[in-house]
Design an enzyme around this catalytic site. Structure first.
Site, mmCIF file in Angstrom:
data_model
loop_
_atom_site.group_PDB
_atom_site.id
_atom_site.type_symbol
_atom_site.label_atom_id
_atom_site.label_comp_id
_atom_site.label_asym_id
_atom_site.label_seq_id
_atom_site.Cartn_x
_atom_site.Cartn_y
_atom_site.Cartn_z
ATOM 1 N N GLU A 187 6.336 -0.943 -11.895
ATOM 2 C CA GLU A 187 6.663 -0.392 -9.890
ATOM 3 C C GLU A 187 6.286 -2.609 -9.492
ATOM 4 O O GLU A 187 6.649 -2.228 -8.284
ATOM 5 C CB GLU A 187 5.793 0.057 -9.252
ATOM 6 C CG GLU A 187 3.806 -0.189 -9.284
ATOM 7 C CD GLU A 187 3.259 -0.542 -10.448
ATOM 8 O OE1 GLU A 187 1.978 -1.031 -10.062
ATOM 9 O OE2 GLU A 187 4.179 -0.381 -11.722
ATOM 10 N N CYS A 212 -0.138 1.177 -18.268
ATOM 11 C CA CYS A 212 -1.349 0.561 -18.063
ATOM 12 C C CYS A 212 -2.740 1.891 -18.095
ATOM 13 O O CYS A 212 -2.720 1.769 -20.034
ATOM 14 C CB CYS A 212 -2.181 0.298 -16.536
ATOM 15 S SG CYS A 212 -3.126 -0.847 -16.373
ATOM 16 N N LEU A 213 -3.401 1.666 -17.483
ATOM 17 C CA LEU A 213 -4.586 3.006 -18.371
ATOM 18 C C LEU A 213 -3.511 4.169 -19.235
ATOM 19 O O LEU A 213 -4.293 4.145 -19.648
ATOM 20 C CB LEU A 213 -5.292 3.121 -17.275
ATOM 21 C CG LEU A 213 -6.359 3.856 -17.999
ATOM 22 C CD1 LEU A 213 -7.524 2.749 -19.044
ATOM 23 C CD2 LEU A 213 -7.713 3.925 -16.267
ATOM 24 N N HIS A 242 3.180 -2.794 -15.594
ATOM 25 C CA HIS A 242 3.568 -2.298 -14.842
ATOM 26 C C HIS A 242 5.071 -1.926 -14.528
ATOM 27 O O HIS A 242 5.459 -3.172 -13.210
ATOM 28 C CB HIS A 242 2.101 -3.000 -13.279
ATOM 29 C CG HIS A 242 1.039 -2.816 -13.371
ATOM 30 N ND1 HIS A 242 1.580 -1.887 -12.507
ATOM 31 C CD2 HIS A 242 0.221 -3.360 -14.371
ATOM 32 C CE1 HIS A 242 -0.176 -1.505 -13.719
ATOM 33 N NE2 HIS A 242 -0.609 -2.728 -13.536
#
Length: 377
Positions: A352, A266-267, A350
């Site tokens: 997760e 992500c970021l 993501h």
């Protein structure tokens, strides 16, 4: 729950509904998420800081809420928009209704909204500023003032706002039915995890794979991280525009020089890309949902992923040593890269999930493999 509420968008669109949360007002960027479940994980995902989330599934709140499904220490979404809040909730793990949870966490929310119309509007015009106001005295004019004060997500460095303020250790693994969260007996790999807005389930996923994690604040220097002598470095998800996170970009550049295995999501993926000289851009149509198809360019396989981002890396600006590994099948945006000359890889989505599938959990396994190889070298 008979208090009227008002939703106003930056383009002038007005929706009337009912307040189902904390009484007050909220402003932010209005986005939509297509997940059918996982509303509690979405609300507590720090990546939703300064965003008002529209859930496209019509019935939200059926299963209540519980302490185990929280992805952070508090609700970070600026507000919530749904079609219908059921009168009853039922689940063997539930401890509180969604309404009570929203009130306790001082989260403004609105129901009885035509979320199909709203989603189509956002899909056609893109994510935009908006405001929710509750009470009979709520006015469009007041909402417009809040929207103007919010501005845009562009230029907002939010990672340091949601990050932890002190370093802490994490060993707890993933949840198992009948057992709860399980801590593995052996955790041979020491990973320093940068908290740019980290979700607890990514920490648990790494812990279950044998990692003992030291979680550090977003503005921790590379020198301080290397002093902890980690086997690898993990760069977490987080909210806002990645370009103002100069502290993170500088730290990543120095960490890459050390030769330590690095994995970002992500970021974290965006910061790695910026650190190697690539550019990021604001997406007109951001990705928020648990059903996004992504192609693994190495295997040719399609994986279904959980996504939550409003900025993307411009693939045309990648340097020669960055190899593209994944792309979105929705809009062909860049989803993953790895460096050809360093043990560095990253993914826009993501692994997760929470909520969503864990089809790309193998990326965490690859990170473990890089650390194992480095220890044996």
């Amino acid at each position: 729950m008979n208090t009227p509420a008002l939703l106003v968008l930056a383009d002038g669109s007005v929706f009337h509904g009912t307040s189902i949360g904390y009484e007050g007002s909220a402003s932010g960027e209005v986005v939509f998420n297509t997940s059918m479940t996982g509303y509690q994980e979405i609300l507590t995902d720090p990546s939703y800081c300064k965003q008002i989330v529209t859930l496209t599934y019509p019935h939200i709140g059926n299963t209540g809420t519980n302490a185990e499904d929280e992805e952070s220490r508090s609700v970070y979404a600026a507000g919530l928009i749904i079609r219908d809040l059921p009168l009853l909730h039922s689940n063997f793990r539930a401890s509180e209704s969604l309404h009570d949870y929203l009130v306790r966490n001082e989260t403004v929310a609105i129901a009885d909204i035509d979320t199909r119309r709203l989603t189509m509007l956002l899909r056609e015009k893109g994510a935009q500023g908006g405001a929710i106001l509750t009470g009979a005295d709520a006015t469009v004019e007041k909402a417009q003032e809040l929207i103007a004060a919010f501005g845009s997500m562009v230029g907002k460095d939010l990672a340091k706002e949601v990050s932890c303020t002190e370093t802490y250790e994490w060993t707890e693994g993933e949840w198992e039915l009948g057992k709860g969260f399980v801590t593995p007996d052996k955790q041979p790999y020491h990973v320093v995890a940068y908290d740019f807005g980290v979700k607890t389930n990514i920490l648990r996923m790494l812990a279950s794979r044998g990692c003992r994690l030291t979680v550090v604040p977003a503005q921790t220097s590379a020198e301080d991280v290397l002093a902890l002598n980690p086997d690898g470095v993990f760069l977490s998800n987080g909210p806002g525009d990645p370009e103002p996170c100069t502290y993170g970009i500088e730290a990543v550049q120095k960490l890459m020089e050390s030769g330590k295995p690095i994995f970002g999501i992500c970021l974290g993926h965006q910061l790695i890309s910026l650190a190697i000289g690539a550019k990021t851009l604001k997406m007109r149509f951001s990705h928020h949902g648990a059903n996004h198809p992504v192609q693994d360019l190495d295997s040719g396989k399609v994986v279904i992923t959980s996504q939550n981002h409003g900025f993307a890396v411009d693939a045309d600006t990648l340097p020669a040593n960055a190899r593209i590994t994944h792309k979105s099948l929705f809009d062909n945006t860049l989803q993953g890269i790895e460096l050809t000359d360093k043990p560095v890889s990253c993914f826009q989505g993501h692994p997760e999930a929470s909520p969503g599938p864990q089809d790309v959990g193998y990326l965490s396994d690859k990170f473990i493999g890089n650390m194992k190889a480095a220890k044996q070298a």
